[in-house]
Design a protein around this motif. Structure first.
Motif, PDB file in Angstrom:
ATOM      1  N   UNK A  34       0.802  -1.231   0.000  1.00 16.58           N
ATOM      2  CA  UNK A  34       0.000   0.000   0.000  1.00 16.58           C
ATOM      3  C   UNK A  34       0.831   1.276   0.000  1.00 16.58           C
ATOM      4  N   UNK A  35       2.091   1.196   0.440  1.00 16.53           N
ATOM      5  CA  UNK A  35       2.888   2.410   0.610  1.00 16.53           C
ATOM      6  C   UNK A  35       4.253   2.254  -0.029  1.00 16.53           C
ATOM      7  N   UNK A  36       4.302   2.364  -1.310  1.00 22.78           N
ATOM      8  CA  UNK A  36       5.568   2.224  -2.033  1.00 22.78           C
ATOM      9  C   UNK A  36       6.532   3.364  -1.691  1.00 22.78           C
ATOM     10  N   UNK A  37       7.786   3.032  -1.461  1.00 21.99           N
ATOM     11  CA  UNK A  37       8.877   4.003  -1.326  1.00 21.99           C
ATOM     12  C   UNK A  37       8.689   5.026  -0.196  1.00 21.99           C
ATOM     13  N   UNK A  38       8.030   4.635   0.869  1.00 22.72           N
ATOM     14  CA  UNK A  38       7.889   5.533   2.017  1.00 22.72           C
ATOM     15  C   UNK A  38       8.657   4.948   3.198  1.00 22.72           C
ATOM     16  N   UNK A  39       9.249   5.819   3.997  1.00 20.45           N
ATOM     17  CA  UNK A  39       9.994   5.363   5.173  1.00 20.45           C
ATOM     18  C   UNK A  39       9.061   4.902   6.284  1.00 20.45           C
ATOM     19  N   UNK A  40       7.919   5.553   6.402  1.00 20.00           N
ATOM     20  CA  UNK A  40       6.973   5.237   7.461  1.00 20.00           C
ATOM     21  C   UNK A  40       6.335   3.880   7.190  1.00 20.00           C
TER      22      UNK A  40
END
Length: 137
Positions: A34-40
């Motif tokens: 669901x969250x590509x390329x995010x640190x969180x």
């Protein structure tokens, strides 16, 4: 007859039950798809709910998407009664910042066969988002 043109515009996201057997690893799978390329990364039920509003990676806010949960029966067992009991017991042991009375109530309901399992809670969270269609496979 289904309107297939609508289906063609809807993004499909696959959560694969074969990739996890615990809530912690479910969060990793959800973060990955669901969250590509995010640190969180997702780490709580509230966090999972938050990312389903969109705007954090693979789909925009209120964009219509379809989540396909493969091997959902395995997930239903993995995130069932035993895992849910342990989830609540761990929170009670940790104490603050958790609302121990509320968690104890949820544990009591679960023990009486009235409460929701983690799997059922995740399903409810997904279904609360009207822009998301959920398909269990």
């Amino acid at each position: 007859m289904l309107n297939t043109s609508n289906n063609n515009t809807r993004k499909m996201i696959v959560i694969h039950g074969g990739h996890f057997s615990s809530l912690g690893v479910f969060y990793e799978e959800a973060s990955r798809v669901l969250m590509k390329d995010l640190d969180w990364k997702v780490g709580t039920l509230d966090g999972f709910d938050d990312i389903l509003y969109g705007g954090f990676g693979v789909f925009e806010n209120k964009e219509e998407i379809e989540i396909i949960w493969k091997e959902s029966q395995k997930s239903k067992e993995d995130l069932g009664f035993k895992a849910t009991r342990e989830f609540y017991e761990n929170k009670i042991r940790q104490g603050k910042p958790f609302n121990i009375e509320l968690i104890q109530q949820k544990l009591d309901e679960l023990m009486k066969g009235e409460g929701l399992t983690l799997f059922e809670i995740l399903i409810e969270i997904i279904k609360s988002h009207t822009n998301i269609i959920l398909r269990l496979e």
